[in-house]
Design an enzyme around this catalytic site. Structure first.
Site, PDB file in Angstrom:
ATOM      1  N   CYS A  84       0.910  -1.132  -0.106  1.00 21.19           N
ATOM      2  CA  CYS A  84       0.071   0.104  -0.277  1.00 21.19           C
ATOM      3  C   CYS A  84       0.881   1.288   0.116  1.00 21.19           C
ATOM      4  O   CYS A  84       2.083   0.871   0.073  1.00 21.19           O
ATOM      5  CB  CYS A  84      -1.059   0.057   1.367  1.00 21.19           C
ATOM      6  SG  CYS A  84      -0.224   0.118   2.762  1.00 21.19           S
ATOM      7  N   ASP A 144     -15.522  -0.010   1.686  1.00 16.76           N
ATOM      8  CA  ASP A 144     -14.983   0.930   2.778  1.00 16.76           C
ATOM      9  C   ASP A 144     -15.900   1.068   3.890  1.00 16.76           C
ATOM     10  O   ASP A 144     -17.352   1.799   3.811  1.00 16.76           O
ATOM     11  CB  ASP A 144     -14.839   2.147   1.933  1.00 16.76           C
ATOM     12  CG  ASP A 144     -13.760   3.226   2.833  1.00 16.76           C
ATOM     13  OD1 ASP A 144     -13.733   2.944   4.038  1.00 16.76           O
ATOM     14  OD2 ASP A 144     -13.016   4.091   2.295  1.00 16.76           O
ATOM     15  N   ARG A 146     -15.350   2.809   6.886  1.00 15.07           N
ATOM     16  CA  ARG A 146     -14.748   4.028   7.751  1.00 15.07           C
ATOM     17  C   ARG A 146     -16.148   4.871   7.865  1.00 15.07           C
ATOM     18  O   ARG A 146     -16.791   5.245   6.858  1.00 15.07           O
ATOM     19  CB  ARG A 146     -13.694   4.447   7.051  1.00 15.07           C
ATOM     20  CG  ARG A 146     -12.390   3.549   7.298  1.00 15.07           C
ATOM     21  CD  ARG A 146     -11.225   4.313   6.501  1.00 15.07           C
ATOM     22  NE  ARG A 146     -11.254   4.489   5.202  1.00 15.07           N
ATOM     23  CZ  ARG A 146     -10.503   4.768   4.402  1.00 15.07           C
ATOM     24  NH1 ARG A 146      -9.130   5.333   4.715  1.00 15.07           N
ATOM     25  NH2 ARG A 146     -10.608   4.674   3.095  1.00 15.07           N
ATOM     26  N   LYS A 172     -13.958  11.182   2.146  1.00 20.63           N
ATOM     27  CA  LYS A 172     -13.521  11.869   3.404  1.00 20.63           C
ATOM     28  C   LYS A 172     -14.111  13.438   3.386  1.00 20.63           C
ATOM     29  O   LYS A 172     -14.772  13.830   4.430  1.00 20.63           O
ATOM     30  CB  LYS A 172     -11.841  12.007   3.503  1.00 20.63           C
ATOM     31  CG  LYS A 172     -11.382  10.391   4.039  1.00 20.63           C
ATOM     32  CD  LYS A 172      -9.680  10.964   4.117  1.00 20.63           C
ATOM     33  CE  LYS A 172      -9.180   9.388   4.304  1.00 20.63           C
ATOM     34  NZ  LYS A 172      -7.668   9.615   4.525  1.00 20.63           N
TER      35      LYS A 172
END
Length: 216
Positions: A84, A144, A146, A172
Site C-alpha cells: 500500500c 469501505d 470507515r 473523506k
C-alpha cells in the site's frame, strides 16, 4: 490542487467530544527527519476508539489548518509494507502539515474499517487475483467501512470548524462536510507508486475516484 465540491445537506452535528490529555512528543522518522508534535487524546468519541490527533507546526489559531485524517495501517505505517502507500503518505503528511500548521488525525480504522485480520484475509484473496474492493466483498464486508464522525468530533474539540483537507479520497471530504466541517480546499497527497502497490492504487483511482495521476 482541487477545490471542494458543493456541500451536501448537513447531518445533525455529532455529540461534542473533549480533549482529555495533551502531551508533546518528539517524532523521528527512519530517514532521520524529526519534528515535535502535540498529541491529543479525547473523551466522548462516538465509536469509543482511542483515536489521537497530532498538532504539528503552528497549529493553534490557524483559520483553516491543513488536516489529514489518516487511517491506521500497521503493515504500512509500522512495518513498511510496500503493498500500500500508507507509510509514505503518513511520512509526507506529517512533514507537510508541520510546515504549514495543522493536524494529523490518526484514526484506528485498520483495513478501511474491517480490522487487521480481515485486511490480511483480503490480502490473501488479492494474491488469488481479486482487487482490494472485490476482496472485501468476498469476505462479506463493504468496500469501505470507515465513518468519520469521530474525526469531526476531534476537530470540534480542537476548536477547528474549517480545514484544508490533505487527502486523495473524495469520501473523506463528503463525510466531513455532512458532519459540519467546512472543507475550504482539497489538497492531494503525492503519488507513492511502486511495483508492489500499482494494482492497489489503480483500484482506488478507478473504483472510488481517488485523485491519483497514474500511468496508463
Amino acid at each position: 490542487m482541487t477545490t471542494a465540491p458543493t456541500a451536501p445537506d448537513a447531518a445533525p452535528s455529532p455529540p461534542r467530544a473533549a480533549i482529555r490529555t495533551r502531551v508533546r512528543i518528539p517524532l523521528r522518522f527512519p530517514d532521520g527527519w524529526a519534528t515535535p508534535a502535540d498529541v491529543f487524546t479525547f473523551t466522548g468519541l462516538a465509536d469509543g476508539k482511542e483515536h489521537i490527533a497530532l498538532g504539528l507546526g503552528a497549529h493553534e489559531g490557524a483559520a483553516s489548518p491543513l488536516v489529514r485524517p489518516h487511517s491506521e495501517c500497521l503493515t504500512g505505517d509500522v512495518f513498511g509494507s510496500a503493498r500500500c502507500d500508507c507509510g509514505p503518505q503518513l511520512r509526507e503528511a506529517v512533514q507537510r502539515i508541520a510546515e504549514t500548521g495543522g493536524y494529523l488525525l490518526y484514526l484506528r480504522q485498520e483495513g478501511r474499517g474491517i480490522g487487521l485480520y480481515a485486511k490480511l484475509d483480503a490480502y490473501a484473496l488479492q494474491d488469488e487475483g481479486l482487487d482490494t474492493y472485490a476482496a472485501n466483498r468476498a469476505l462479506g464486508r463493504l468496500d469501505d467501512e470507515r465513518d468519520y464522525t469521530a474525526a469531526a468530533q476531534m476537530l470540534g474539540a480542537l476548536g477547528v470548524d474549517a480545514i484544508r483537507l490533505l487527502s486523495n479520497n473524495p469520501d473523506k471530504a463528503e463525510q466531513l462536510t455532512v458532519l459540519g466541517v467546512t472543507v475550504t480546499e482539497r489538497v492531494p497527497t503525492g503519488v507513492h507508486l511502486s511495483e508492489d502497490n500499482v494494482r492497489y492504487l489503480r483500484a482506488k483511482a478507478e473504483h472510488t475516484h481517488h485523485t491519483l495521476d497514474l500511468p496508463a
